[in-house]
Structure formats: C-alpha cells, structure tokens
Motif scaffolding. Structure first.
Motif, PDB file in Angstrom:
ATOM      1  N   ILE A   1       0.492  -1.118  -0.084  1.00  0.00           N
ATOM      2  CA  ILE A   1       0.449  -0.248  -0.546  1.00  0.00           C
ATOM      3  C   ILE A   1       0.474   1.445  -0.173  1.00  0.00           C
ATOM      4  O   ILE A   1       0.355   2.587   0.242  1.00  0.00           O
ATOM      5  CB  ILE A   1      -0.820   0.052   1.010  1.00  0.00           C
ATOM      6  CG1 ILE A   1      -0.176  -0.145   2.662  1.00  0.00           C
ATOM      7  CG2 ILE A   1      -2.382  -0.894   1.584  1.00  0.00           C
ATOM      8  CD1 ILE A   1      -0.935   0.094   3.945  1.00  0.00           C
ATOM      9  N   PHE A   2       2.427   0.920  -0.230  1.00  0.00           N
ATOM     10  CA  PHE A   2       3.054   2.165  -0.426  1.00  0.00           C
ATOM     11  C   PHE A   2       3.436   2.566   1.432  1.00  0.00           C
ATOM     12  O   PHE A   2       2.265   2.765   2.334  1.00  0.00           O
ATOM     13  CB  PHE A   2       2.563   2.854  -0.669  1.00  0.00           C
ATOM     14  CG  PHE A   2       3.350   2.877  -2.392  1.00  0.00           C
ATOM     15  CD1 PHE A   2       3.028   1.753  -3.082  1.00  0.00           C
ATOM     16  CD2 PHE A   2       3.561   3.932  -3.944  1.00  0.00           C
ATOM     17  CE1 PHE A   2       3.029   0.993  -4.033  1.00  0.00           C
ATOM     18  CE2 PHE A   2       4.066   2.993  -5.039  1.00  0.00           C
ATOM     19  CZ  PHE A   2       3.801   2.134  -4.990  1.00  0.00           C
ATOM     20  N   LEU A   3       4.372   3.728   1.484  1.00  0.00           N
ATOM     21  CA  LEU A   3       4.687   4.495   2.695  1.00  0.00           C
ATOM     22  C   LEU A   3       3.804   5.603   2.929  1.00  0.00           C
ATOM     23  O   LEU A   3       3.930   6.401   1.781  1.00  0.00           O
ATOM     24  CB  LEU A   3       5.908   4.774   2.903  1.00  0.00           C
ATOM     25  CG  LEU A   3       6.983   3.506   3.574  1.00  0.00           C
ATOM     26  CD1 LEU A   3       7.956   4.556   3.726  1.00  0.00           C
ATOM     27  CD2 LEU A   3       6.503   3.262   4.838  1.00  0.00           C
ATOM     28  N   ASP A   4       3.170   5.890   3.763  1.00  0.00           N
ATOM     29  CA  ASP A   4       1.774   7.155   3.905  1.00  0.00           C
ATOM     30  C   ASP A   4       1.758   6.871   5.612  1.00  0.00           C
ATOM     31  O   ASP A   4       1.982   6.277   5.855  1.00  0.00           O
ATOM     32  CB  ASP A   4       0.688   6.842   3.053  1.00  0.00           C
ATOM     33  CG  ASP A   4      -0.202   7.969   3.315  1.00  0.00           C
ATOM     34  OD1 ASP A   4       0.137   8.636   2.451  1.00  0.00           O
ATOM     35  OD2 ASP A   4      -0.869   8.187   4.234  1.00  0.00           O
ATOM     36  N   PRO A   5       1.968   8.744   6.015  1.00  0.00           N
ATOM     37  CA  PRO A   5       1.681   8.799   7.428  1.00  0.00           C
ATOM     38  C   PRO A   5       0.685   7.901   8.194  1.00  0.00           C
ATOM     39  O   PRO A   5       0.193   7.477   9.572  1.00  0.00           O
ATOM     40  CB  PRO A   5       1.464   9.913   7.703  1.00  0.00           C
ATOM     41  CG  PRO A   5       2.471  10.448   6.479  1.00  0.00           C
ATOM     42  CD  PRO A   5       2.244   9.860   5.531  1.00  0.00           C
ATOM     43  N   SER A   6      -0.368   8.309   7.204  1.00  0.00           N
ATOM     44  CA  SER A   6      -1.921   7.227   7.355  1.00  0.00           C
ATOM     45  C   SER A   6      -2.248   6.179   7.550  1.00  0.00           C
ATOM     46  O   SER A   6      -3.191   5.378   7.286  1.00  0.00           O
ATOM     47  CB  SER A   6      -2.778   8.638   7.056  1.00  0.00           C
ATOM     48  OG  SER A   6      -2.760   9.475   7.851  1.00  0.00           O
ATOM     49  N   MET A   7      -0.899   5.347   6.751  1.00  0.00           N
ATOM     50  CA  MET A   7      -1.285   3.680   5.695  1.00  0.00           C
ATOM     51  C   MET A   7      -1.286   2.996   6.866  1.00  0.00           C
ATOM     52  O   MET A   7      -2.373   1.802   6.667  1.00  0.00           O
ATOM     53  CB  MET A   7       0.117   3.103   5.620  1.00  0.00           C
ATOM     54  CG  MET A   7       1.272   3.093   6.219  1.00  0.00           C
ATOM     55  SD  MET A   7       2.914   3.110   5.916  1.00  0.00           S
ATOM     56  CE  MET A   7       2.769   1.427   5.982  1.00  0.00           C
ATOM     57  N   MET A   8      -0.987   2.902   8.287  1.00  0.00           N
ATOM     58  CA  MET A   8      -2.280   2.068   9.090  1.00  0.00           C
ATOM     59  C   MET A   8      -3.129   2.021  10.034  1.00  0.00           C
ATOM     60  O   MET A   8      -3.695   1.558  10.660  1.00  0.00           O
ATOM     61  CB  MET A   8      -0.527   1.636  10.346  1.00  0.00           C
ATOM     62  CG  MET A   8       0.395   1.678   9.668  1.00  0.00           C
ATOM     63  SD  MET A   8       0.971  -0.799   9.244  1.00  0.00           S
ATOM     64  CE  MET A   8       0.735  -1.244  10.538  1.00  0.00           C
ATOM     65  N   ASN A   9      -3.627   3.042   9.723  1.00  0.00           N
ATOM     66  CA  ASN A   9      -5.404   3.360  10.435  1.00  0.00           C
ATOM     67  C   ASN A   9      -5.756   2.498   9.535  1.00  0.00           C
ATOM     68  O   ASN A   9      -6.463   1.638  10.840  1.00  0.00           O
ATOM     69  CB  ASN A   9      -5.660   4.359   9.257  1.00  0.00           C
ATOM     70  CG  ASN A   9      -5.287   6.222  10.417  1.00  0.00           C
ATOM     71  OD1 ASN A   9      -4.481   6.042  10.884  1.00  0.00           O
ATOM     72  ND2 ASN A   9      -5.044   7.156   9.547  1.00  0.00           N
ATOM     73  N   ALA A  10      -5.964   1.240   8.927  1.00  0.00           N
ATOM     74  CA  ALA A  10      -7.095   0.452   8.238  1.00  0.00           C
ATOM     75  C   ALA A  10      -6.355  -0.577   8.370  1.00  0.00           C
ATOM     76  O   ALA A  10      -6.976  -1.515   9.668  1.00  0.00           O
ATOM     77  CB  ALA A  10      -7.168   1.062   6.793  1.00  0.00           C
ATOM     78  N   VAL A  11      -5.050  -0.241   8.889  1.00  0.00           N
ATOM     79  CA  VAL A  11      -4.677  -1.942   9.334  1.00  0.00           C
ATOM     80  C   VAL A  11      -4.925  -1.783  10.985  1.00  0.00           C
ATOM     81  O   VAL A  11      -4.914  -2.900  11.609  1.00  0.00           O
ATOM     82  CB  VAL A  11      -2.924  -1.872   9.550  1.00  0.00           C
ATOM     83  CG1 VAL A  11      -3.020  -3.194  10.155  1.00  0.00           C
ATOM     84  CG2 VAL A  11      -2.900  -1.969   7.380  1.00  0.00           C
ATOM     85  N   LEU A  12      -4.970  -0.865  11.591  1.00  0.00           N
ATOM     86  CA  LEU A  12      -5.032  -0.930  12.973  1.00  0.00           C
ATOM     87  C   LEU A  12      -6.191  -1.076  13.673  1.00  0.00           C
ATOM     88  O   LEU A  12      -7.393  -1.955  14.341  1.00  0.00           O
ATOM     89  CB  LEU A  12      -5.221   0.731  13.357  1.00  0.00           C
ATOM     90  CG  LEU A  12      -5.130   0.736  14.964  1.00  0.00           C
ATOM     91  CD1 LEU A  12      -4.306   0.137  16.400  1.00  0.00           C
ATOM     92  CD2 LEU A  12      -5.711   2.442  15.391  1.00  0.00           C
ATOM     93  N   VAL A  13      -7.792  -0.635  12.638  1.00  0.00           N
ATOM     94  CA  VAL A  13      -8.867  -1.817  13.192  1.00  0.00           C
ATOM     95  C   VAL A  13      -9.110  -2.617  12.761  1.00  0.00           C
ATOM     96  O   VAL A  13     -10.053  -3.375  13.540  1.00  0.00           O
ATOM     97  CB  VAL A  13      -9.999  -0.726  12.095  1.00  0.00           C
ATOM     98  CG1 VAL A  13     -11.613  -0.973  12.399  1.00  0.00           C
ATOM     99  CG2 VAL A  13      -9.902   0.904  12.259  1.00  0.00           C
ATOM    100  N   TYR A  14      -8.234  -3.275  11.440  1.00  0.00           N
ATOM    101  CA  TYR A  14      -8.781  -4.922  11.205  1.00  0.00           C
ATOM    102  C   TYR A  14      -7.878  -5.400  12.581  1.00  0.00           C
ATOM    103  O   TYR A  14      -8.909  -6.632  13.217  1.00  0.00           O
ATOM    104  CB  TYR A  14      -7.717  -5.261   9.708  1.00  0.00           C
ATOM    105  CG  TYR A  14      -8.007  -4.817   8.681  1.00  0.00           C
ATOM    106  CD1 TYR A  14      -9.444  -5.496   8.436  1.00  0.00           C
ATOM    107  CD2 TYR A  14      -7.767  -3.756   7.590  1.00  0.00           C
ATOM    108  CE1 TYR A  14     -10.216  -4.827   7.568  1.00  0.00           C
ATOM    109  CE2 TYR A  14      -8.753  -3.771   6.718  1.00  0.00           C
ATOM    110  CZ  TYR A  14      -9.597  -4.251   6.615  1.00  0.00           C
ATOM    111  OH  TYR A  14     -10.250  -3.743   5.114  1.00  0.00           O
ATOM    112  N   SER A  15      -6.720  -4.553  13.151  1.00  0.00           N
ATOM    113  CA  SER A  15      -6.129  -5.077  14.364  1.00  0.00           C
ATOM    114  C   SER A  15      -6.876  -5.389  15.264  1.00  0.00           C
ATOM    115  O   SER A  15      -7.124  -6.436  16.318  1.00  0.00           O
ATOM    116  CB  SER A  15      -5.027  -5.271  14.169  1.00  0.00           C
ATOM    117  OG  SER A  15      -3.894  -4.990  13.126  1.00  0.00           O
ATOM    118  N   LEU A  16      -7.355  -4.439  15.706  1.00  0.00           N
ATOM    119  CA  LEU A  16      -8.051  -4.080  16.844  1.00  0.00           C
ATOM    120  C   LEU A  16      -9.329  -5.035  16.695  1.00  0.00           C
ATOM    121  O   LEU A  16      -9.369  -6.019  17.505  1.00  0.00           O
ATOM    122  CB  LEU A  16      -8.569  -2.877  16.681  1.00  0.00           C
ATOM    123  CG  LEU A  16      -7.595  -1.365  16.951  1.00  0.00           C
ATOM    124  CD1 LEU A  16      -8.740  -0.255  17.464  1.00  0.00           C
ATOM    125  CD2 LEU A  16      -7.758  -1.743  19.057  1.00  0.00           C
ATOM    126  N   ALA A  17      -9.780  -5.061  15.902  1.00  0.00           N
ATOM    127  CA  ALA A  17     -11.067  -5.979  15.823  1.00  0.00           C
ATOM    128  C   ALA A  17     -10.826  -7.662  15.401  1.00  0.00           C
ATOM    129  O   ALA A  17     -11.138  -8.217  16.477  1.00  0.00           O
ATOM    130  CB  ALA A  17     -11.531  -6.030  14.137  1.00  0.00           C
TER     131      ALA A  17
END
Lengths: 237, 371, 292
Positions: free
Chosen positions: C209-225
C-alpha cells in the motif's frame, strides 16, 4: 542479631491517610513473631510497609541494611517473602508456574528442584494440582500455593498476613502445622499476622500487639499469653 | 468552618460582564476585519458546536467517542445536497441535525452497552467507513470530488457581504446551540450524567435509566455534530470526503480535552485550538498540524489535565487563595474560617474542575481487571 | 477457483493484521492498555527502515534494524508516558494513546512528507501457480514470517524465565513484585516487544500500500477487531481471528456487491460490534474486556 528492625516507622496510603504512627519492632533471626491487634490496628500495614507497598518513613533495616527507600521487588530480592492477605497467587497461571515465578530470580537450578520437592512434601495437596490454573484451586490450596511460592524464593524472612482467613477449620490446622514445621526445615524467621491470637501465640516466641498504628505491648509470646490483662484489653479475652 | 461551602468558580457578575463584552466585540468585529478573518471566526463557531456535542457525550456522560467526524460528515453532506436541490435553509438545518441524530441513536443501540476501550474501538472505525461510503455514493455526494453548494449567500436586503452574513448567521445559531447544551446539563440531568460517568452501577441502583440517558446523549451529540456540519458548509459551501478524515475524529477529541471537558467555555477554546493551529503552522498541508495537536494534547494531559479552561479557572481560584494568604500573612484580623472555606473550595467536585484525573479507577492493582 | 484465490489473498493480509494484533494483545496483557498508537509507532519505524534502504542498506537488514530500534521506542513510551497515567480512568489512557497517534503522524509527516513512497518488498517479486491459484512469494512470505513470530513468542512465553516473568506481571503486578520480579522493567520490555511487532507489520504491508503517514489506520482497525475477537488477552486467539478477518473481508469484498473492495473495512467493524455485544470476552478470551 536482629534480622529486621523497625524504628519509628510511619506509613500512609497514596491518598495521604496515615496508618502507622511510629512503629518500633525487632524480629530475631530464626524466630516466629506474632503480630496481634484489633482490626485497623496496623498489622497488615506494618507488613506492607516492610515490603515497600506503602509510602513510609522512619527507619527499616533488614540484616543491617537500610531498606526504607527500596522498591517492593528490590526488597523481595534481599530475602523477604510476603504472602499478602487474600493469598496473592497469580490466578491466571498454573500452580507450577506460580512456584516457578517464586524461584524466577534464582540461578541454583539443582537447589530449586530440591526446594520444589520440599514444598510439595510440605503441602501434598498441591502435587495433584500442579497443572491446574491457580484461580481454580480451592481457598486452602491457594493459600498453600501462596506460601509455597514464597518459600521457593528461599527467603530469610517470611511475612504471613492472616493465612487462616476464610479457610475451613480443618484446612487451617493443616496450614498452621505446615507453618510450624517451616522454621526448622527452612531456617527462616517468620512474622505472622493473625486474628486468632491463640493460634498465633501457640507457635510464636515473640509477640507484638499493635493499637492505632503504634506498638502497645511487646514481649515473649508466653508472657503475653499468660497475662490476663493483656488478653482482656487487646486479644478479645 | 463549613468546608463544603462552594465558592462559585468565577463570580457570576464577572462572567456576565465577560460574555457581554465578548458579544459586543463579536458583533462589531466583522465590519472591521478581512473576509479571511471572518471566515476563521465563523469556522470556530461551527466547530464549537461539533465539539460541544462531543463534550456532552465524552465530557458529561463519560462515553468516549472517536467518531464525531462521521456525524459531522452526515450533517455536512445533508446540508450540501439539500441546498443543491433548492430546499429551504431551515429544512436543511433540521435535516442536518435530525439525520445524524437518528444515525447516532442507531449506533448507540450497541454502543450504550459498551464503555471505555470497546466504545473507542468501535467509534474510531466510523470515519474509516464513512469516507469510502461518501465516495461510493457519488451520484449523491459527488464522489471524491466533493460538492460545491449554493448556500449562505447574503440576501440583498441585509447589505452585508457573504462572509459577514455567514458570520452572523453561524455565530447566532452556534450561540443558541451552545446555550442549549449548557442548560441541558444543569440540574437533574447533569447530576444523573455525572453519576453515570463516575459509577454506572451506582447510577443503576439510584434508579437512573442509564441506557436511555446514554442513548439520548449519543443522539444529541451526533445531532450537534451534524448541526456543526451544517454551519461548516454554510460558510465554506463545500464538502468532500477529505473533510471527514480518520484523524478528524481523533483531533476533535484531542481538542476537546485540550480545551477542557465539562465546560462550555472549554468547547469554544477547543474550537479555537482546532481552527487556529493549522493557521499557526502556516503550511499548505494542514496535516502537518497533527504534530502540534498531539504534542499540545500530551503536554496538557501531563501538566494541566483539566484543560485550558480548567487551568484558567484554577488560576482564578488560586488568585483568590493567594489574596487570602497575603491577607492572613498580615497581622490583620482575617479569620481562619475564611481561609478554610477557600481552601476547602479548591477540592471541589469533578464537575467544577472539569479534569480527566479525578475519576481514578478504584484499584491501582492491575489484578482488578480479573473481575 | 476464484474463491480459493480470495482465501489465499485473505490469509496473506490476515497475517499482517495478526502481527499488529499480537502487538496490541502483548501491550494489553502487560499493562491493560489498548494502544491506539501501536500502528503509528510502526509507521514511524517503517520510515526509518525506508531511509536505511534509500541509503543502500539491504531491505532485510533495514527492517531488522528498524525492529531493533523500535524496542527502545516502545520502552520509552511506557516509561515516560503510559506509566504517568497508571491507575487512571480508561478514558484518560485512550486519550493519551490517540494523542500519541496524531503526534507520531505529525512527526512522520514533518520529517518525510505526505507523498506516498514505494517500499521494497522483503521477498522476490515472483508468482507461483498452484492449480489455478496465483500465489506470490510475498504472500507465502508474510504467512511464514507470521508463523515464525508466533512460534518465537510461544517459546519465549512458555519456555523461558523471561516469558514466565512477563506472564506473571501481566497477571498481577503487585504479587509479581513480591516475588522479586522487576515489574517496571518487564512492563517496558513488553512495550518494546510490541513496538517491534508493530514495525514488522508496517514493513510487511508497506510494499503493498506504499509508505504514507496514515497507512496503518485501516490496518489498526482490522487488528483491533482481531484482538477483540480473540479476547484481547489471547495471542493465539488474535492470530486466528486476524486470519479469519483477512479471509472474510476478501470474500465479502469479492462476492457481496454492496461491500466491494472499497467498503471492506466495514467487515471488521461489524464483526467487532457483534462480538462485543454477544461475547465481550472474545471468542477465545477468558476475561471481561468491558467493565460495566
């Protein structure tokens, strides 16, 4: 020589409520000291002050070393094992893991295994429950586990806070017989807090009666047990 | 000797005077300042409404929400779309309030059963769903291009420029909504909410219908978010998926805490903080301001947990205390009673100091989580 | 065959969610904190890894170095920030970690800017065909790395004295201190390990998904879930849940029209809501996550 020495110790909770107002106390090497007194007299707080679980001042010396400013874990590593009220087992870990935590700081593997065997001989009930989660053990078994875990650190001083609390009379006898046998086999000093004064005085050499955060009377257990005035005033007849 | 005597935090007269002066300044200001400055102040008012809604939910009811951005977005899009279709402004506003409030009530059905971490985890995901949703419904929302909408033009009879007109309308509506929110949490409701916040169990045993309260507050907070969205579009005339970014919900909560929880003034301070930080950073890329948002928030949490409004109030109180101390240090007949009363008032209830710290969990012993 | 392809894609994505979910579980077990900044800490260190690769360091070395550097970052976070708020209301801790999230987001943006950057993959860019299913080496690699991490953690936690101490501290701080365990140091170590895992997750997903300051936002939601589904205290539960979520979102995205690829994020959200309502302790958890 004296193993533990408290001079003018005062202690307070983190919210500021003071519970000890200058406690003087000496525990001899290899002896059993009973800590008596009414509810709220400061028995538990005295033990917690020794272990650094309360904010405290004055002077606390263990084996000649000043421990007043040490953290709980540092004090424990010096050789003071504290079995808190309500057991304090690690409820989510297995009984065996609890014992392993007790010896986690030790490096003498062979001795550790020998001590483990000694603990299981002391409390045979634990042997069958080693794989069980500590939280699933009965109250008596948890108390035994807590004491065994404390012993696994090979302490020189064992602090026991109301080991009979909430136990059935039969189990209490079992636990106290084990405690009485500890001194000879493990060469350690014991400070025991107990509501049941007769039980405690029966096994102790020294006794200290606390009242309102201060020492009211101190002396030999025999003298205190034989003094009717003392029994009347402090030990509920 | 009664240490329970509550000193008003800031005297009543001083408050009224401050509000009157502020109002006077605010009324005259747009005639003197540039359209840009007017827009900034208008934006502060719009965001103050959004944040005041969050304050009802997080500040008063203690229900953490990281998803206020989603409700802001629903309100903003509703406004833009209805205005495009030529609906009357009043109807737009009503819908911009009611639609998010309804969605909020729906979200609240599961949310009221959750607290703390769990609620934060659910609400943090809302903007992440809202953004692709806004892009998906491109027939309605203009997709990632966003919507430009004809709203907020000054009527000719007013003789005002557009920015001035929007300024007056938005500020008036915002003031009314803030006043309503201020009144809503006084008295019985306020006491019920503060009980729910500090101990839900206690609230239940006192017979407070906890879930109903929480649902109403959730809906109200969402409605305020939507109303804020309306006011935002009213002065900006544009909305795009960018305006409900993931970080927005978090930034709003951060601003609220920086401004001060459980304080109407705090919500305004929070809105100023939110709007002016990007200006101060002075960068084309407003994302850079998250550095400031985050840093200020952590500093506030560490050193002034009651937020800026709380700190100001604390200073005011200490000013009085200081004066008394000075007085007592003189050999003047200042009675110790007076001093005690003031000293006692520094330990006022949580409502008054608006901080985060007072609600400590009962046990610092982590084993308590086993229960 | 199309469904099988979705499963493979899902497992690959799921293993990345699992790495971050493990970090969340590690921190929650040790300190009772859900660290909303966990992903963003990973982003910061992934950028460090990127800088190293730009300076000519091989990507594997760069990623390992970034993971090693993450350890002190996690340690410092616990020591200087989280500990200051120990014992306070859950609301405060959440605000602290989300504050850290935006602070780190701002720091990354200020240093490296907001333009997405390509990140080199740890694995060769090759496709293997297995009976009609195209599997990239990267997908296999992600899964293998995850399994290695899980195995490593199991060994640490179940076979070493250090792991035993970490479990003890997570169970009961006071009681552990009474056994002479250096509680503070162990808490810091837990945060350090979690930070390294978060960095690993960021470095694994960055090539996609390329490096981006906000790249982990969605991943965070998946991981939280995933962490919630697993019960927040169960590493194995979190991993299984993460893989399930990865597969579920891919299949839902491919076969349910309303969801499509863009609204896949709604899948973990819905799962999380359902689990929190029906079984707050998670599918594998023993404890209450929600205090009511």
């Amino acid at each position: 020589m004296s193993l533990l020495e408290l001079r003018g110790v005062h202690a307070s909770y983190s919210d500021g409520g003071q519970v000890l107002h200058g406690v003087d106390l000496t525990v001899q090497e290899g002896g059993v000291t009973a800590l008596l007194g009414a509810n709220g007299a400061g028995k538990t707080s005295t033990l917690r002050a020794v272990s650094g679980m309360l904010r405290r001042g004055g002077s606390l010396r263990f084996d000649g070393r000043e421990i007043t400013s040490l953290r709980t874990d540092e004090i424990a590593r010096l050789g003071i094992a504290h079995v808190p009220q309500g057991r304090g087992t690690l409820t989510g870990l297995s009984a065996l893991d609890n014992l392993r935590v007790g010896s986690a700081r030790r490096r003498d593997r062979r001795e550790v295994e020998r001590d483990l065997e000694r603990c299981l001989n002391l409390f045979p009930r634990l042997r069958q429950r080693l794989g069980s989660t500590a939280g699933n053990l009965s109250g008596g078994e948890q108390q035994m586990l807590a004491i065994a875990r404390a012993l696994m650190s090979r302490p020189r001083l064992l602090l026991l806070d109301e080991p009979s609390l909430g136990l059935a009379p039969k189990i209490t006898v079992e636990v106290f017989e084990a405690i009485a046998g500890l001194r000879a086999e493990w060469s350690l000093a014991i400070v025991i807090v107990e509501q049941n004064a007769d039980l405690a005085l029966g096994m102790a050499q020294q006794a200290v009666v606390l009242e309102s955060g201060r020492v009211a009377i101190a002396g030999t257990a025999a003298a205190l047990a034989g003094n009717d005035d003392v029994r009347q005033a402090y030990l509920g007849g | 000797m009664n240490a329970r005597i509550r000193q008003p935090t800031v005297p009543w007269l001083v408050r009224v005077a401050a509000v009157v002066v502020a109002l006077a300044v605010l009324v005259i200001l747009p005639q003197q300042s540039t359209p840009y400055d007017n827009l900034q102040i208008t934006l502060v008012a719009a965001w103050a409404v959004v944040i005041a809604g969050l304050n009802l939910l997080t500040g008063y009811a203690g229900q953490i929400s990281l998803g206020q951005a989603a409700f802001f977005g629903i309100g903003a899009y509703t406004t833009a779309i209805t205005a495009l279709h030529g609906w009357p402004v009043v109807l737009s506003f009503a819908l911009a309030f009611l639609l998010p409030a309804t969605v909020g009530a729906l979200v609240a059905i599961p949310a009221v059963r959750l607290r703390g971490h769990a609620l934060a985890m659910i609400t943090i995901s809302l903007p992440l769903v809202a953004v692709p949703l806004a892009k998906r419904l491109d027939g309605l929302t203009g997709g990632s291009q966003g919507l430009t909408t004809p709203i907020g033009s000054a009527p000719t009879w007013s003789g005002l420029a557009d920015d001035q007109w929007a300024y007056y309308v938005v500020l008036t509506v915002a003031a009314a909504l803030l006043a309503l929110a201020h009144v809503a949490v006084r008295g019985r409701t306020g006491r019920a909410l503060s009980l729910i916040r500090t101990s839900e169990v206690a609230a239940v045993t006192t017979g407070i219908p906890v879930r109903r309260y929480k649902m109403v507050v959730f809906a109200l907070a969402s409605g305020y978010g939507g109303a804020g969205g309306f006011l935002y579009v009213y002065c900006v005339r544009f909305v795009s998926p960018e305006s409900l970014d993931f970080l927005l919900g978090i930034t709003l909560l951060c601003s609220l805490v920086v401004g001060g929880l459980r304080s109407s003034a705090g919500s305004v301070v929070a809105a100023c903080f939110y709007v002016y930080v990007p200006n101060l950073v002075g960068d084309i890329n407003p994302e850079k301001s998250s550095l400031i948002y985050g840093a200020v928030l952590l500093l506030v949490l560490l050193f002034a947990p009651a937020g800026i409004a709380g700190a100001a109030r604390g200073l005011w109180r200490r000013r009085k205390l200081l004066a008394r101390k000075l007085a007592t240090s003189w050999p003047a007949p200042s009675t110790p009673t007076g001093y005690l009363a003031v000293a006692g008032s520094t330990e006022t209830s949580q409502e008054e100091n608006g901080g985060l710290t007072p609600t400590r969990s009962t046990a610092s012993n982590p084993s308590s989580k086993t229960r | 065959m199309g469904a099988l392809q979705q499963v493979v894609d899902g497992l690959s994505a799921g293993s990345i969610y699992a790495a971050l979910a493990l970090a969340l579980v590690l921190v929650h077990r040790a300190t009772g904190v859900v660290n909303f900044a966990q992903g963003e800490m990973g982003v910061l260190m992934a950028y460090v890894a990127w800088s190293l690769t730009s300076a000519g360091v091989p990507v594997l070395v760069a990623v390992l170095a970034a993971m090693a550097l993450s350890f002190p970052l996690g340690v410092a976070t616990e020591r200087f920030l989280i500990r200051r708020f120990h014992g306070q209301d859950g609301l405060v801790i959440v605000v602290v970690t989300v504050g850290l999230l935006i602070l780190l987001n701002g720091i990354v943006g200020a240093i490296w800017g907001y333009v997405s950057k390509p990140f080199p993959s740890l694995f060769p860019n090759e496709v293997i065909r297995l009976g009609g299913v195209a599997v990239t080496v990267e997908q296999i690699g992600n899964l293998v790395v995850l399994l290695a991490v899980v195995a490593g953690l199991q060994i640490i936690f179940l076979r070493t004295r250090f792991g035993l101490s970490l479990r003890a501290v997570a169970d009961n701080r006071e009681s552990s201190a009474l056994s002479g365990l250096a509680v503070n140091r162990l808490l810091m170590a837990g945060w350090g390990m979690a930070a390294a895992l978060g960095t690993l997750a960021a470095c694994l997903i960055a090539p996609k998904i390329f490096l981006d300051p906000s790249m982990m936002n969605a991943v965070l939601v998946y991981s939280l879930a995933a962490a919630v589904l697993g019960g927040l205290d169960s590493p194995v539960g979190a991993v299984v849940a993460a893989l399930v979520i990865g597969v579920a979102e891919n299949i839902a995205g491919a076969y349910i029209d309303i969801i499509g690829t863009d609204l896949k994020i709604a899948v973990p959200l819905l799962l999380m809501v359902v689990v929190l309502l029906g079984r707050p302790q998670g599918i594998f958890g023993r404890r209450e996550v929600v205090r009511v």
